[in-house]
Design an enzyme around this catalytic site. Structure first.
Site, PDB file in Angstrom:
ATOM      1  N   ASN A   7     -43.941  88.743  -7.410  1.00 41.57           N
ATOM      2  CA  ASN A   7     -45.023  89.647  -7.832  1.00 41.57           C
ATOM      3  C   ASN A   7     -45.829  88.965  -8.938  1.00 41.57           C
ATOM      4  O   ASN A   7     -45.376  88.868 -10.074  1.00 41.57           O
ATOM      5  CB  ASN A   7     -44.359  90.944  -8.330  1.00 41.57           C
ATOM      6  N   LYS A  14     -43.014  88.299 -11.681  1.00 41.06           N
ATOM      7  CA  LYS A  14     -41.684  88.895 -11.581  1.00 41.06           C
ATOM      8  C   LYS A  14     -41.144  88.611 -10.194  1.00 41.06           C
ATOM      9  O   LYS A  14     -41.925  88.524  -9.233  1.00 41.06           O
ATOM     10  CB  LYS A  14     -41.750  90.410 -11.801  1.00 41.06           C
ATOM     11  N   ARG A  99     -46.461  89.798  -3.422  1.00 44.51           N
ATOM     12  CA  ARG A  99     -47.432  90.865  -3.714  1.00 44.51           C
ATOM     13  C   ARG A  99     -48.817  90.211  -3.812  1.00 44.51           C
ATOM     14  O   ARG A  99     -49.004  89.281  -4.602  1.00 44.51           O
ATOM     15  CB  ARG A  99     -47.091  91.527  -5.051  1.00 44.51           C
ATOM     16  N   ASP A 158     -51.409  95.435  -2.464  1.00 43.41           N
ATOM     17  CA  ASP A 158     -51.519  96.615  -3.334  1.00 43.41           C
ATOM     18  C   ASP A 158     -52.389  97.696  -2.701  1.00 43.41           C
ATOM     19  O   ASP A 158     -52.235  98.882  -2.985  1.00 43.41           O
ATOM     20  CB  ASP A 158     -52.228  96.221  -4.649  1.00 43.41           C
ATOM     21  N   HIS A 219     -49.699 104.255 -14.019  1.00 41.11           N
ATOM     22  CA  HIS A 219     -49.073 102.925 -14.023  1.00 41.11           C
ATOM     23  C   HIS A 219     -49.782 102.135 -15.113  1.00 41.11           C
ATOM     24  O   HIS A 219     -50.942 101.727 -14.943  1.00 41.11           O
ATOM     25  CB  HIS A 219     -49.225 102.233 -12.664  1.00 41.11           C
ATOM     26  N   LEU A 220     -49.109 101.953 -16.247  1.00 39.64           N
ATOM     27  CA  LEU A 220     -49.752 101.328 -17.407  1.00 39.64           C
ATOM     28  C   LEU A 220     -49.076 100.001 -17.733  1.00 39.64           C
ATOM     29  O   LEU A 220     -47.980  99.963 -18.297  1.00 39.64           O
ATOM     30  CB  LEU A 220     -49.662 102.275 -18.611  1.00 39.64           C
ATOM     31  N   GLY A 221     -49.693  98.912 -17.316  1.00 35.15           N
ATOM     32  CA  GLY A 221     -49.201  97.574 -17.652  1.00 35.15           C
ATOM     33  C   GLY A 221     -50.373  96.799 -18.212  1.00 35.15           C
ATOM     34  O   GLY A 221     -51.262  97.381 -18.834  1.00 35.15           O
ATOM     35  N   SER A 222     -50.415  95.484 -17.977  1.00 37.24           N
ATOM     36  CA  SER A 222     -51.602  94.717 -18.398  1.00 37.24           C
ATOM     37  C   SER A 222     -52.822  95.249 -17.682  1.00 37.24           C
ATOM     38  O   SER A 222     -53.906  95.324 -18.239  1.00 37.24           O
ATOM     39  CB  SER A 222     -51.431  93.258 -18.039  1.00 37.24           C
ATOM     40  N   GLU A 414     -42.053  97.171  -7.683  1.00 34.32           N
ATOM     41  CA  GLU A 414     -42.999  96.566  -6.737  1.00 34.32           C
ATOM     42  C   GLU A 414     -42.300  95.538  -5.846  1.00 34.32           C
ATOM     43  O   GLU A 414     -42.573  95.438  -4.650  1.00 34.32           O
ATOM     44  CB  GLU A 414     -44.145  95.894  -7.518  1.00 34.32           C
TER      45      GLU A 414
HETATM   46  N1  LIG Z   1     -41.916  97.708 -26.272  1.00 33.43           N
HETATM   47  C1  LIG Z   1     -43.130  97.857 -25.743  1.00 33.43           C
HETATM   48  N2  LIG Z   1     -43.875  98.949 -26.044  1.00 33.43           N
HETATM   49  C2  LIG Z   1     -45.098  99.118 -25.513  1.00 33.43           C
HETATM   50  N3  LIG Z   1     -45.672  98.257 -24.657  1.00 33.43           N
HETATM   51  C3  LIG Z   1     -44.972  97.172 -24.300  1.00 33.43           C
HETATM   52  C4  LIG Z   1     -43.684  96.903 -24.820  1.00 33.43           C
HETATM   53  N4  LIG Z   1     -43.254  95.731 -24.276  1.00 33.43           N
HETATM   54  C5  LIG Z   1     -44.224  95.287 -23.465  1.00 33.43           C
HETATM   55  N5  LIG Z   1     -45.265  96.145 -23.469  1.00 33.43           N
HETATM   56  C6  LIG Z   1     -46.549  95.999 -22.782  1.00 33.43           C
HETATM   57  O1  LIG Z   1     -46.403  95.966 -21.369  1.00 33.43           O
HETATM   58  C7  LIG Z   1     -47.546  95.293 -20.827  1.00 33.43           C
HETATM   59  C8  LIG Z   1     -47.119  94.440 -19.656  1.00 33.43           C
HETATM   60  O2  LIG Z   1     -46.751  95.300 -18.625  1.00 33.43           O
HETATM   61  P1  LIG Z   1     -46.401  94.780 -17.164  1.00 33.43           P
HETATM   62  O3  LIG Z   1     -46.326  96.000 -16.305  1.00 33.43           O
HETATM   63  O4  LIG Z   1     -45.186  93.933 -17.225  1.00 33.43           O
HETATM   64  O5  LIG Z   1     -47.696  93.911 -16.896  1.00 33.43           O
HETATM   65  P2  LIG Z   1     -48.264  93.162 -15.615  1.00 33.43           P
HETATM   66  O6  LIG Z   1     -47.392  93.502 -14.450  1.00 33.43           O
HETATM   67  O7  LIG Z   1     -49.607  93.747 -15.477  1.00 33.43           O
HETATM   68  O8  LIG Z   1     -48.285  91.713 -15.930  1.00 33.43           O
HETATM   69  C9  LIG Z   1     -48.184  94.502 -21.965  1.00 33.43           C
HETATM   70  O9  LIG Z   1     -49.405  95.112 -22.305  1.00 33.43           O
HETATM   71  C10 LIG Z   1     -47.196  94.660 -23.094  1.00 33.43           C
HETATM   72  O10 LIG Z   1     -47.838  94.677 -24.333  1.00 33.43           O
HETATM   73  C1  LIG Z   2     -53.752  95.442 -10.024  1.00 34.91           C
HETATM   74  C2  LIG Z   2     -53.313  95.032 -11.372  1.00 34.91           C
HETATM   75  O1  LIG Z   2     -54.058  95.180 -12.321  1.00 34.91           O
HETATM   76  O2  LIG Z   2     -52.087  94.522 -11.470  1.00 34.91           O
HETATM   77  P1  LIG Z   2     -51.317  94.093 -12.817  1.00 34.91           P
HETATM   78  O3  LIG Z   2     -51.254  95.303 -13.675  1.00 34.91           O
HETATM   79  O4  LIG Z   2     -49.949  93.665 -12.353  1.00 34.91           O
HETATM   80  O5  LIG Z   2     -52.077  92.993 -13.460  1.00 34.91           O
HETATM   81 MG   LIG Z   3     -47.812  94.567 -12.799  1.00 36.64          MG
END
Ligand SMILES: Nc1ncnc2c1ncn2[C@@H]1O[C@H](COP(=O)(O)OP(=O)(O)O)[C@@H](O)[C@H]1O
Ligand SMILES: CC(=O)OP(=O)(O)O
Ligand SMILES: [Mg+2]
Length: 428
Positions: A7, A14, A99, A158, A219-222, A414
Site C-alpha cells: 500500500n 505499508k 493498492r 481505491d 479516514h484521516l491520514g496524510s 487496506e
Molecule cells: N500519535 C499521533 N497522533 C495524531 N496523529 C498521528 C500520530 N501518529 C501519527 N499521526 C499522523 O498520522 C498521519 C499518517 O497517517 P497514515 O494513515 O499512516 O498516512 P498515509 O497512509 O496517508 O501515508 C500523519 O499525519 C501523522 O502525523
Molecule cells: C487517497 C489518499 O490520499 O491516500 P493516502 O491518505 O494514503 O495518501
Molecule cells: Mg493511507
C-alpha cells in the site's frame, strides 16, 4: 506460498504478508507487516519497521531524512528486510497485490505479469489525477516484478468502492472539457479499500450483514476523506476527480475556491517539476505545500496536538488556529453526510461515526471534539475508552452504552482488503 499486499500512501508504504490458506474457506491471517513512514517529511527521518507474528524476528530502524529519500529504492529495501528477517524466500511469494489510488474508469482490478505490463503505463498516466500516489505505486509494482522472480501482480483500486455513488453526486456542474482527456471529469473518490475494510470489520463486530451498515466514516491520514455509507455502499465521499478535493490533508489544501489558483501564481500552468510525472506548478503547491504544513508548519498531527495542549508553547496560537480550521472542515463533511443518512433513515438505524487512518485512530481529542458537537443527537463520549490505546480485533466503541449516536475507532485494513480482492480474482 504467500501473498504480499503493498500500500503506497502519500507519506508511507505499508505491507502485509499472508500465507495462502490450504482451503478457500479459511480466513487470511497475516504473518508479517512492514512499513516505511515519514516519506516526504522534510526534517524527519524515515522509520522502517518489520513485525512478524510468526516465522521471523522484527526490526525497527531509522533512515535518512524523509524529504531526501529516493522513492524507487524503498520497496526493494523493504523486500530485502522482509526476506532477511524471516523464513520466507522471495520465490515463495506467488502473488503481490498493490493498492493503486486512481483506477480511472476501471470497474475491477487488473492482473499484471512480467510479460503483460500494458496496464502499468495507463496507471502511470493517471498520475495526472493522483500526483502523490499513482506514479509511486507503479514504481513499486515494477520493483516487485524485478525482485520477486515468479509472481503474478494484481492492482486493487481505491476508486472501486465508490462506483455506487449516484450521478447527481458524482457530476460536476461543468461544460464538456476543452481538450482531449483520458476519462470524464467527475468525482471518483478514494480511500475505497479502507472504507470497504471498515464496513467488513464493523459488520463482523456488530454481527450484522455488510448490507445493513449505515455509517459516516472519517479516514484521516496524510490524505483525509469522509464517506457516507448506506447499506454498506458508498453514496458520497469528499475526495473528487483527484485526492485533492474535500478535507485538509498533511500537505493538501482540500477544497478551495478554484479562482485562488489564478490569484496565487503568475504562471499556474507552468511545469511543476515533479520527477517522473507531469503536474503544473499550481497542482504541486496545492498537493505538497498546503494543508497542515501551510497552516501549522508541520504535517505531524501528534506534534500539533501537543502544541495545542501547551499554552506556553511558542507555536500554541498557530497550532490552535490550524486545529480549528481542520475541525471546521471535518465537521462540515461529517454533518452533511449524517444528514444525508438521516433524510432517509431513522437515527436508530445509523450505526454511528467511525474514525480511521493515522490521525483518526490516534487523535483522541479530535474524536471527542467531533462527537461532542453531536451531543444534541445524543452522542456521549466515553472518555476512558476514547483515551485508551486498547483495541480488540481492530474495532472499538468510544461512546457510552446507550449513547444516542455511537462513535467508533476502526483500524483501517487496506492491505487486508487488497488481499481479499486478489483472493476473489485468483480463487484461492
Ligand atoms: N500519535 C499521533 N497522533 C495524531 N496523529 C498521528 C500520530 N501518529 C501519527 N499521526 C499522523 O498520522 C498521519 C499518517 O497517517 P497514515 O494513515 O499512516 O498516512 P498515509 O497512509 O496517508 O501515508 C500523519 O499525519 C501523522 O502525523
Ligand atoms: C487517497 C489518499 O490520499 O491516500 P493516502 O491518505 O494514503 O495518501
Ligand atoms: Mg493511507
Amino acid at each position: 506460498m504467500y501473498i504480499l499486499a503493498i500500500n503506497c500512501g502519500s507519506s508511507s508504504i505499508k505491507g502485509k504478508l499472508y500465507p495462502i490458506p490450504s482451503q478457500p474457506t479459511q480466513p487470511l491471517r497475516d504473518c508479517a507487516s512492514l512499513s516505511v513512514s515519514n516519506i516526504a517529511s522534510h526534517g524527519e527521518r524515515i522509520k522502517v519497521k518489520v513485525n512478524w507474528t510468526e516465522g521471523g524476528k522484527g526490526l525497527e530502524e531509522e533512515g535518512e531524512d524523509g524529504g531526501n529519500v529516493e522513492y524507487s529504492s524503498l520497496v526493494p529495501m523493504l523486500l530485502g528486510k522482509l526476506t532477511t528477517s524471516g523464513s520466507v524466500n522471495k520465490a515463495d511469494i506467488h502473488y503481490v497485490v498493490h493498492r493503486i489510488v486512481h483506477g480511472g474508469t476501471h470497474e475491477k482490478g487488473l492482473v499484471i505479469t512480467k510479460d503483460h505490463t500494458e496496464g502499468l503505463d495507463e496507471m502511470d498516466k493517471l498520475s495526472e489525477f493522483a500526483p502523490l500516489h499513482n506514479h509511486h505505486a507503479v514504481l513499486a509494482v515494477r520493483s516487485c516484478l524485478e525482485a520477486l522472480p515468479d509472481h503474478t501482480s494484481f492492482l486493487a483500486f481505491d476508486t472501486l468502492f465508490h462506483q455506487t455513488i449516484p450521478p447527481e453526486t458524482y457530476t460536476y456542474a461543468l461544460p464538456p472539457a476543452h481538450k482531449p482527456i483520458q476519462m470524464p471529469i467527475r468525482k471518483y473518490g478514494f480511500h475505497g479499500l479502507s472504507y470497504a475494510s471498515i464496513v467488513r470489520s464493523l459488520a463482523g463486530h456488530l454481527r450484522k450483514r455488510e448490507e445493513e451498515i449505515n455509517i459516516v466514516v472519517a479516514h484521516l491520514g496524510s490524505g483525509a476523506s469522509a464517506c457516507c455509507i448506506k447499506g454498506g455502499k458508498s453514496i458520497d465521499t469528499s475526495m473528487g476527480l483527484s485526492p485533492l478535493e474535500g478535507l485538509i490533508g498533511g500537505t493538501r489544501s482540500g477544497t478551495i475556491d478554484p479562482t485562488a489558483i489564478f490569484h496565487m501564481f503568475e504562471d499556474p500552468g507552468a511545469d511543476g517539476g515533479l520527477e517522473g510525472i507531469q503536474v503544473t506548478k499550481a497542482e504541486l503547491v496545492f498537493n505538497k505545500q498546503s494543508g497542515l504544513l501551510a497552516l501549522a508548519g508541520t504535517t505531524n498531527f501528534g506534534l500539533l496536538l501537543s502544541r495545542l495542549s501547551n499554552p506556553s508553547d511558542p507555536e500554541h496560537g498557530q497550532a490552535a488556529l490550524a486545529y480549528s480550521i481542520y475541525l471546521d472542515r471535518l465537521m462540515g463533511y461529517v454533518s452533511q453526510y449524517l444528514f444525508k443518512l438521516l433524510s432517509t433513515l431513522p437515527l436508530s438505524s445509523i450505526d454511528g461515526i467511525v474514525f480511521s487512518g493515522g490521525i483518526g485512530e490516534r487523535a483522541s481529542p479530535l474524536r471527542k471534539d467531533v462527537l461532542s458537537r453531536f451531543s444534541w443527537l445524543g452522542a456521549e463520549v466515553d472518555e476512558g475508552k476514547n483515551e485508551s490505546k486498547e483495541i480488540e480485533e481492530g474495532v472499538k466503541e468510544i461512546t457510552k452504552q446507550g449513547s444516542g449516536l455511537k462513535g467508533w475507532v476502526v483500524e483501517t485494513d487496506e492491505e487486508g482488503w487488497c488481499a481479499q480482492l486478489a483472493r476473489e480474482e485468483f480463487g484461492f
